[in-house]
Design a protein around this motif. Structure first.
Motif, PDB file in Angstrom:
ATOM      1  N   SER A  26       0.846  -1.192   0.000  1.00 45.12           N
ATOM      2  CA  SER A  26       0.000   0.000   0.000  1.00 45.12           C
ATOM      3  C   SER A  26       0.879   1.240   0.000  1.00 45.12           C
ATOM      4  O   SER A  26       1.359   1.671   1.043  1.00 45.12           O
ATOM      5  CB  SER A  26      -0.917  -0.004   1.223  1.00 45.12           C
ATOM      6  OG  SER A  26      -1.782  -1.119   1.199  1.00 45.12           O
ATOM      7  N   ILE A  27       1.087   1.784  -1.181  1.00 51.25           N
ATOM      8  CA  ILE A  27       1.997   2.910  -1.352  1.00 51.25           C
ATOM      9  C   ILE A  27       1.194   4.147  -1.713  1.00 51.25           C
ATOM     10  O   ILE A  27       0.515   4.163  -2.740  1.00 51.25           O
ATOM     11  CB  ILE A  27       3.035   2.617  -2.452  1.00 51.25           C
ATOM     12  CG1 ILE A  27       3.804   1.338  -2.118  1.00 51.25           C
ATOM     13  CG2 ILE A  27       3.997   3.802  -2.608  1.00 51.25           C
ATOM     14  CD1 ILE A  27       4.606   0.797  -3.270  1.00 51.25           C
ATOM     15  N   PHE A  28       1.296   5.143  -0.855  1.00 54.62           N
ATOM     16  CA  PHE A  28       0.633   6.401  -1.163  1.00 54.62           C
ATOM     17  C   PHE A  28       1.348   7.069  -2.325  1.00 54.62           C
ATOM     18  O   PHE A  28       2.581   6.994  -2.441  1.00 54.62           O
ATOM     19  CB  PHE A  28       0.642   7.297   0.075  1.00 54.62           C
ATOM     20  CG  PHE A  28      -0.181   8.550  -0.057  1.00 54.62           C
ATOM     21  CD1 PHE A  28       0.413   9.798  -0.013  1.00 54.62           C
ATOM     22  CD2 PHE A  28      -1.556   8.479  -0.227  1.00 54.62           C
ATOM     23  CE1 PHE A  28      -0.334  10.953  -0.129  1.00 54.62           C
ATOM     24  CE2 PHE A  28      -2.324   9.620  -0.350  1.00 54.62           C
ATOM     25  CZ  PHE A  28      -1.706  10.864  -0.307  1.00 54.62           C
ATOM     26  N   SER A  29       0.582   7.701  -3.185  1.00 56.72           N
ATOM     27  CA  SER A  29       1.167   8.240  -4.422  1.00 56.72           C
ATOM     28  C   SER A  29       2.214   9.315  -4.157  1.00 56.72           C
ATOM     29  O   SER A  29       3.143   9.485  -4.948  1.00 56.72           O
ATOM     30  CB  SER A  29       0.067   8.795  -5.319  1.00 56.72           C
ATOM     31  OG  SER A  29      -0.650   9.815  -4.643  1.00 56.72           O
ATOM     32  N   SER A  30       2.096  10.046  -3.046  1.00 56.89           N
ATOM     33  CA  SER A  30       3.079  11.070  -2.709  1.00 56.89           C
ATOM     34  C   SER A  30       4.104  10.470  -1.760  1.00 56.89           C
ATOM     35  O   SER A  30       3.785  10.129  -0.626  1.00 56.89           O
ATOM     36  CB  SER A  30       2.400  12.281  -2.062  1.00 56.89           C
ATOM     37  OG  SER A  30       3.358  13.249  -1.687  1.00 56.89           O
ATOM     38  N   ALA A  83      21.229   9.347  -2.723  1.00 57.29           N
ATOM     39  CA  ALA A  83      20.351  10.176  -3.544  1.00 57.29           C
ATOM     40  C   ALA A  83      18.907   9.870  -3.186  1.00 57.29           C
ATOM     41  O   ALA A  83      18.593   8.769  -2.728  1.00 57.29           O
ATOM     42  CB  ALA A  83      20.592   9.929  -5.028  1.00 57.29           C
ATOM     43  N   ALA A  84      18.047  10.848  -3.395  1.00 57.09           N
ATOM     44  CA  ALA A  84      16.629  10.671  -3.139  1.00 57.09           C
ATOM     45  C   ALA A  84      15.838  11.356  -4.238  1.00 57.09           C
ATOM     46  O   ALA A  84      16.312  12.327  -4.848  1.00 57.09           O
ATOM     47  CB  ALA A  84      16.246  11.221  -1.770  1.00 57.09           C
ATOM     48  N   ILE A  85      14.628  10.849  -4.474  1.00 54.24           N
ATOM     49  CA  ILE A  85      13.781  11.413  -5.518  1.00 54.24           C
ATOM     50  C   ILE A  85      12.335  11.344  -5.056  1.00 54.24           C
ATOM     51  O   ILE A  85      11.876  10.309  -4.539  1.00 54.24           O
ATOM     52  CB  ILE A  85      13.995  10.663  -6.858  1.00 54.24           C
ATOM     53  CG1 ILE A  85      13.157  11.291  -7.965  1.00 54.24           C
ATOM     54  CG2 ILE A  85      13.729   9.162  -6.718  1.00 54.24           C
ATOM     55  CD1 ILE A  85      13.527  10.772  -9.362  1.00 54.24           C
ATOM     56  N   THR A  86      11.614  12.447  -5.221  1.00 54.39           N
ATOM     57  CA  THR A  86      10.207  12.460  -4.848  1.00 54.39           C
ATOM     58  C   THR A  86       9.361  11.874  -5.965  1.00 54.39           C
ATOM     59  O   THR A  86       9.819  11.723  -7.105  1.00 54.39           O
ATOM     60  CB  THR A  86       9.729  13.883  -4.552  1.00 54.39           C
ATOM     61  OG1 THR A  86       9.654  14.622  -5.786  1.00 54.39           O
ATOM     62  CG2 THR A  86      10.674  14.620  -3.609  1.00 54.39           C
ATOM     63  N   SER A  87       8.114  11.585  -5.643  1.00 56.82           N
ATOM     64  CA  SER A  87       7.211  11.077  -6.672  1.00 56.82           C
ATOM     65  C   SER A  87       6.973  12.123  -7.755  1.00 56.82           C
ATOM     66  O   SER A  87       6.590  11.785  -8.869  1.00 56.82           O
ATOM     67  CB  SER A  87       5.885  10.643  -6.044  1.00 56.82           C
ATOM     68  OG  SER A  87       5.396  11.623  -5.151  1.00 56.82           O
ATOM     69  N   GLY A  88       7.230  13.393  -7.446  1.00 56.48           N
ATOM     70  CA  GLY A  88       7.099  14.448  -8.443  1.00 56.48           C
ATOM     71  C   GLY A  88       8.375  14.696  -9.229  1.00 56.48           C
ATOM     72  O   GLY A  88       8.406  15.550 -10.111  1.00 56.48           O
ATOM     73  N   GLY A  89       9.438  13.956  -8.914  1.00 55.78           N
ATOM     74  CA  GLY A  89      10.664  14.054  -9.692  1.00 55.78           C
ATOM     75  C   GLY A  89      11.717  15.000  -9.164  1.00 55.78           C
ATOM     76  O   GLY A  89      12.733  15.232  -9.826  1.00 55.78           O
ATOM     77  N   ILE A  90      11.517  15.525  -7.965  1.00 55.25           N
ATOM     78  CA  ILE A  90      12.544  16.382  -7.373  1.00 55.25           C
ATOM     79  C   ILE A  90      13.653  15.503  -6.803  1.00 55.25           C
ATOM     80  O   ILE A  90      13.381  14.543  -6.093  1.00 55.25           O
ATOM     81  CB  ILE A  90      11.942  17.270  -6.274  1.00 55.25           C
ATOM     82  CG1 ILE A  90      10.888  18.194  -6.878  1.00 55.25           C
ATOM     83  CG2 ILE A  90      13.038  18.091  -5.595  1.00 55.25           C
ATOM     84  CD1 ILE A  90      10.097  18.978  -5.866  1.00 55.25           C
ATOM     85  N   ILE A  91      14.889  15.855  -7.128  1.00 53.47           N
ATOM     86  CA  ILE A  91      16.039  15.015  -6.801  1.00 53.47           C
ATOM     87  C   ILE A  91      16.985  15.742  -5.850  1.00 53.47           C
ATOM     88  O   ILE A  91      17.218  16.946  -5.978  1.00 53.47           O
ATOM     89  CB  ILE A  91      16.799  14.615  -8.081  1.00 53.47           C
ATOM     90  CG1 ILE A  91      15.939  13.682  -8.937  1.00 53.47           C
ATOM     91  CG2 ILE A  91      18.133  13.958  -7.746  1.00 53.47           C
ATOM     92  CD1 ILE A  91      16.529  13.377 -10.307  1.00 53.47           C
ATOM     93  N   ASP A  92      17.512  14.965  -4.930  1.00 49.94           N
ATOM     94  CA  ASP A  92      18.550  15.455  -4.023  1.00 49.94           C
ATOM     95  C   ASP A  92      19.683  14.443  -4.025  1.00 49.94           C
ATOM     96  O   ASP A  92      19.466  13.254  -3.767  1.00 49.94           O
ATOM     97  CB  ASP A  92      17.986  15.615  -2.599  1.00 49.94           C
ATOM     98  CG  ASP A  92      19.025  16.134  -1.619  1.00 49.94           C
ATOM     99  OD1 ASP A  92      18.941  15.780  -0.425  1.00 49.94           O
ATOM    100  OD2 ASP A  92      19.928  16.880  -2.044  1.00 49.94           O
TER     101      ASP A  92
END
Length: 114
Positions: free
Chosen positions: A26-30, A48-57
């Motif tokens: 059960s994965i929330f879309s955000s 590295a990390a990436i949000t579901s909206g594509g923002i990268i760190d």
């Protein structure tokens, strides 16, 4: 939520590897997905990390060397690692954060020989 990391292995210095992390359950879309690594005797550190909206760190280990991406339709995250160095040797863990919760995968070993 379960995270399954794959793609690690043994590679010579200068080589490349591509890690994958498949999320299920059960994965929330955000959400935020990320790669961390831990070498023996060291603390776990952000790669590295990436949000579901594509923002990268990118963390310091990744800058200029690794590329993170994700396929939201497949709930899968990738880490393309190029120009690998012996100091990149570590267990690489995938991580998912959503709704104040955090999940970890089992880790995949990356070993870079000189």
């Amino acid at each position: 939520v379960q995270l399954q990391a794959s793609g690690g292995g043994l590679v010579q210095a200068g080589g490349s590897l591509r890690l994958s992390c498949a999320a299920s359950g059960s994965i929330f879309s955000s959400n935020v997905m990320g790669w961390y690594r831990q070498a023996p005797g060291n603390q776990r550190e952000l790669v590295a990390a990436i949000t579901s909206g594509g923002i990268i760190d990118y963390g310091d280990p990744a800058k200029g060397q690794f590329t993170i991406s994700r396929d939201n339709a497949k709930n899968t995250m990738y880490l393309q690692m190029n120009s690998l160095k012996p100091e990149d040797t570590a267990v690489y863990y995938c991580n998912l954060q959503s709704l104040g919760l955090e999940y970890w995968g089992q880790g995949t070993q990356v070993t870079v020989s000189s």
